[in-house]
Motif scaffolding. Structure first.
Motif, PDB file in Angstrom:
ATOM      1  N   HIS A  93       0.822  -1.211   0.000  1.00  0.00           N
ATOM      2  CA  HIS A  93       0.000   0.000   0.000  1.00  0.00           C
ATOM      3  C   HIS A  93       0.856   1.261   0.000  1.00  0.00           C
ATOM      4  O   HIS A  93       0.562   2.233  -0.694  1.00  0.00           O
ATOM      5  N   VAL A  94       1.955   1.244   0.766  1.00  0.00           N
ATOM      6  CA  VAL A  94       2.841   2.405   0.808  1.00  0.00           C
ATOM      7  C   VAL A  94       3.472   2.637  -0.565  1.00  0.00           C
ATOM      8  O   VAL A  94       3.577   3.773  -1.043  1.00  0.00           O
ATOM      9  N   THR A  95       3.858   1.553  -1.227  1.00  0.00           N
ATOM     10  CA  THR A  95       4.449   1.669  -2.565  1.00  0.00           C
ATOM     11  C   THR A  95       3.470   2.276  -3.556  1.00  0.00           C
ATOM     12  O   THR A  95       3.838   3.119  -4.387  1.00  0.00           O
ATOM     13  N   ALA A  96       2.215   1.855  -3.470  1.00  0.00           N
ATOM     14  CA  ALA A  96       1.192   2.402  -4.375  1.00  0.00           C
ATOM     15  C   ALA A  96       1.013   3.893  -4.150  1.00  0.00           C
ATOM     16  O   ALA A  96       0.928   4.684  -5.102  1.00  0.00           O
ATOM     17  N   LEU A  97       0.969   4.318  -2.866  1.00  0.00           N
ATOM     18  CA  LEU A  97       0.800   5.735  -2.562  1.00  0.00           C
ATOM     19  C   LEU A  97       1.992   6.552  -3.068  1.00  0.00           C
ATOM     20  O   LEU A  97       1.825   7.631  -3.652  1.00  0.00           O
ATOM     21  N   ILE A  98       3.207   6.021  -2.826  1.00  0.00           N
ATOM     22  CA  ILE A  98       4.408   6.737  -3.269  1.00  0.00           C
ATOM     23  C   ILE A  98       4.447   6.825  -4.796  1.00  0.00           C
ATOM     24  O   ILE A  98       4.820   7.854  -5.372  1.00  0.00           O
ATOM     25  N   THR A  99       4.053   5.757  -5.480  1.00  0.00           N
ATOM     26  CA  THR A  99       4.051   5.749  -6.948  1.00  0.00           C
ATOM     27  C   THR A  99       3.102   6.805  -7.501  1.00  0.00           C
ATOM     28  O   THR A  99       3.443   7.549  -8.426  1.00  0.00           O
ATOM     29  N   VAL A 100       1.888   6.870  -6.934  1.00  0.00           N
ATOM     30  CA  VAL A 100       0.916   7.869  -7.388  1.00  0.00           C
ATOM     31  C   VAL A 100       1.416   9.270  -7.104  1.00  0.00           C
ATOM     32  O   VAL A 100       1.301  10.179  -7.952  1.00  0.00           O
ATOM     33  N   LEU A 101       1.992   9.486  -5.925  1.00  0.00           N
ATOM     34  CA  LEU A 101       2.487  10.820  -5.577  1.00  0.00           C
ATOM     35  C   LEU A 101       3.618  11.242  -6.511  1.00  0.00           C
ATOM     36  O   LEU A 101       3.652  12.380  -6.997  1.00  0.00           O
ATOM     37  N   ALA A 102       4.548  10.323  -6.779  1.00  0.00           N
ATOM     38  CA  ALA A 102       5.672  10.646  -7.659  1.00  0.00           C
ATOM     39  C   ALA A 102       5.187  10.955  -9.075  1.00  0.00           C
ATOM     40  O   ALA A 102       5.660  11.908  -9.718  1.00  0.00           O
ATOM     41  N   ALA A 103       4.248  10.159  -9.568  1.00  0.00           N
ATOM     42  CA  ALA A 103       3.712  10.412 -10.908  1.00  0.00           C
ATOM     43  C   ALA A 103       2.991  11.754 -10.967  1.00  0.00           C
ATOM     44  O   ALA A 103       3.062  12.471 -11.978  1.00  0.00           O
ATOM     45  N   THR A 104       2.292  12.109  -9.892  1.00  0.00           N
ATOM     46  CA  THR A 104       1.578  13.391  -9.850  1.00  0.00           C
ATOM     47  C   THR A 104       2.544  14.561  -9.921  1.00  0.00           C
ATOM     48  O   THR A 104       2.356  15.500 -10.707  1.00  0.00           O
ATOM     49  N   LEU A 105       3.601  14.516  -9.103  1.00  0.00           N
ATOM     50  CA  LEU A 105       4.566  15.610  -9.092  1.00  0.00           C
ATOM     51  C   LEU A 105       5.303  15.707 -10.433  1.00  0.00           C
ATOM     52  O   LEU A 105       5.530  16.812 -10.949  1.00  0.00           O
ATOM     53  N   ALA A 106       5.666  14.551 -10.988  1.00  0.00           N
ATOM     54  CA  ALA A 106       6.358  14.564 -12.280  1.00  0.00           C
ATOM     55  C   ALA A 106       5.471  15.120 -13.382  1.00  0.00           C
ATOM     56  O   ALA A 106       5.916  15.903 -14.229  1.00  0.00           O
ATOM     57  N   SER A 107       4.179  14.727 -13.379  1.00  0.00           N
ATOM     58  CA  SER A 107       3.265  15.212 -14.414  1.00  0.00           C
ATOM     59  C   SER A 107       3.038  16.708 -14.284  1.00  0.00           C
ATOM     60  O   SER A 107       3.044  17.438 -15.286  1.00  0.00           O
ATOM     61  N   ALA A 108       2.869  17.204 -13.051  1.00  0.00           N
ATOM     62  CA  ALA A 108       2.661  18.640 -12.846  1.00  0.00           C
ATOM     63  C   ALA A 108       3.890  19.431 -13.285  1.00  0.00           C
ATOM     64  O   ALA A 108       3.781  20.484 -13.923  1.00  0.00           O
ATOM     65  N   ALA A 109       5.085  18.918 -12.946  1.00  0.00           N
ATOM     66  CA  ALA A 109       6.310  19.607 -13.365  1.00  0.00           C
ATOM     67  C   ALA A 109       6.443  19.623 -14.880  1.00  0.00           C
ATOM     68  O   ALA A 109       6.840  20.632 -15.481  1.00  0.00           O
ATOM     69  N   ASN A 110       6.113  18.519 -15.523  1.00  0.00           N
ATOM     70  CA  ASN A 110       6.202  18.447 -16.978  1.00  0.00           C
ATOM     71  C   ASN A 110       5.225  19.404 -17.651  1.00  0.00           C
ATOM     72  O   ASN A 110       5.565  20.081 -18.625  1.00  0.00           O
ATOM     73  N   VAL A 111       3.999  19.473 -17.121  1.00  0.00           N
ATOM     74  CA  VAL A 111       3.003  20.393 -17.676  1.00  0.00           C
ATOM     75  C   VAL A 111       3.483  21.831 -17.551  1.00  0.00           C
ATOM     76  O   VAL A 111       3.368  22.633 -18.492  1.00  0.00           O
TER      77      VAL A 111
END
Length: 363
Positions: A93-111
């Motif tokens: 569960h922790v891995t899933a949360l970290i994965t979603v958070l990392a993808a969110t930050l990366a996507s926002a930075a890319n946008v």
């Protein structure tokens, strides 16, 4: 300025239909994964796939907060899915949360990065448009016995300026028109075009002989330091009161004269080199003459039109299509011609910039 959009705002985002279809399918698969996670119950989870949500949303927007909001919703969904998956290790569960958070930050930075780059590109294009307006001044719609129309079509949709050039000048020696095409592309070609136009605008009003006018432009171009560019050009001279017209062709495609539904090329007696090459290859510029009639249409063009190819590699039959267009004013004829060229080349678009200038004798 474009409407009420701030100058520092990113341009509107327009996604092609096939991209929207692909994104829609990806979102449906994401929803299916969440449903499958709920149906399978404890012991398994597909929650890490929710990391795809902010990435998908990032493709559709230029606002960083949109993938951030989507990521927050995805994190909440992961937390809810954890409630139905008690049998899994906490690390999953922790891995899933970290994965979603990392993808969110990366996507926002890319946008944010893409939006900044698009703002810079929009500003550069605005400057290029202003430069082209200064370089290629609008041609007068009517001057003396002539009605004139000009169209410029860039090979690339992003292009705003290139090496094709034109000018119309009302001089003591008649109406003088220049249409030219600089060898090469990019800013060096634009610089050469600016030099040629600058010399023409001055010399057209002081040089009484049309051939000598062409020689002056050739000398100015050849005299530029470290310049290896040449310019194909066509000069046209029409007396303000009508009568015999003259032209000088400097290695340029022949103009097309349309009269009573028939089209003929105005070819010079002797072919001369482009501007900038006369001193290298020798020869001279000669003035050709023709007698225009009321209603005559003369088309000056660059090779971006005559060398446009269809999917089979065939050149656009310019003379045939120019003859077949329904009679009308020069503006409508050029619009129809460009539309026909676009249909000929298809989705591949033009391989080279194209400039068109149509002249009709009104009296």
């Amino acid at each position: 300025m474009t409407g009420d959009r701030p100058q520092d705002a990113a341009p509107p985002l327009h996604l092609p239909r096939r991209i929207r279809v692909l994104l829609g399918g990806a979102f449906l698969l994401l929803v299916a994964a969440v449903v499958a996670d709920l149906v399978t119950g404890p012991g398994t989870t597909l929650s890490p796939v929710l990391a795809v949500a902010p990435i998908l949303v990032g493709v559709t927007t230029r606002r960083p907060r949109v993938p951030m909001i989507t990521g927050a919703i995805a994190i909440a969904a992961v937390a809810l899915l954890e409630l139905s998956n008690h049998g899994l290790p906490e690390s999953v569960h922790v891995t899933a949360l970290i994965t979603v958070l990392a993808a969110t930050l990366a996507s926002a930075a890319n946008v944010g990065l893409v939006a900044a780059r698009e703002r810079e590109l929009s500003q550069v294009r605005t400057v290029a448009e202003a430069a082209q307006r200064a370089l290629l001044r609008p041609a007068p719609e009517r001057i003396g016995p002539l009605r004139i129309a000009v169209r410029y079509a860039a090979a690339a949709a992003e292009a705003r300026i290139g090496g094709d050039l034109y000018e119309v000048a009302d001089t003591p020696y008649g109406i003088r028109i220049l249409l030219g095409d600089v060898q090469g592309h990019g800013l060096p070609a634009v610089e050469t075009a600016a030099d040629v136009l600058g010399v023409f605008r001055e010399a057209a009003r002081t040089e009484p002989d049309l051939a000598r006018l062409a020689e002056r432009l050739d000398a100015a171009l050849a005299g530029r330091p470290a310049n290896e560019r040449f310019v194909t050009a066509l000069f046209l001279e029409v007396p303000a009161t009508g009568g015999t017209a003259g032209f000088v062709n400097c290695g340029h495609p022949h103009p097309l004269l349309r009269r009573d539904g028939l089209v003929v090329e105005l070819a010079p007696e002797l072919h001369a080199p482009p501007l900038g090459l006369l001193g290298l290859v020798g020869g001279q510029y000669l003035v050709g003459r023709f007698e225009p009639r009321t209603g005559d249409l003369l088309l000056l063009h660059t090779d971006g039109v005559s060398e446009a190819r269809d999917a089979a590699g065939r050149f656009y039959p310019l003379a045939q299509r120019w003859a077949g267009l329904h009679p009308g004013n020069p503006e409508d004829l050029l619009d129809a011609l460009l539309k026909d060229v676009g249909a000929w080349v298809g989705s591949g678009g033009l391989d080279d910039d194209a400039a068109l200038l149509a002249v009709r004798w009104e009296h």
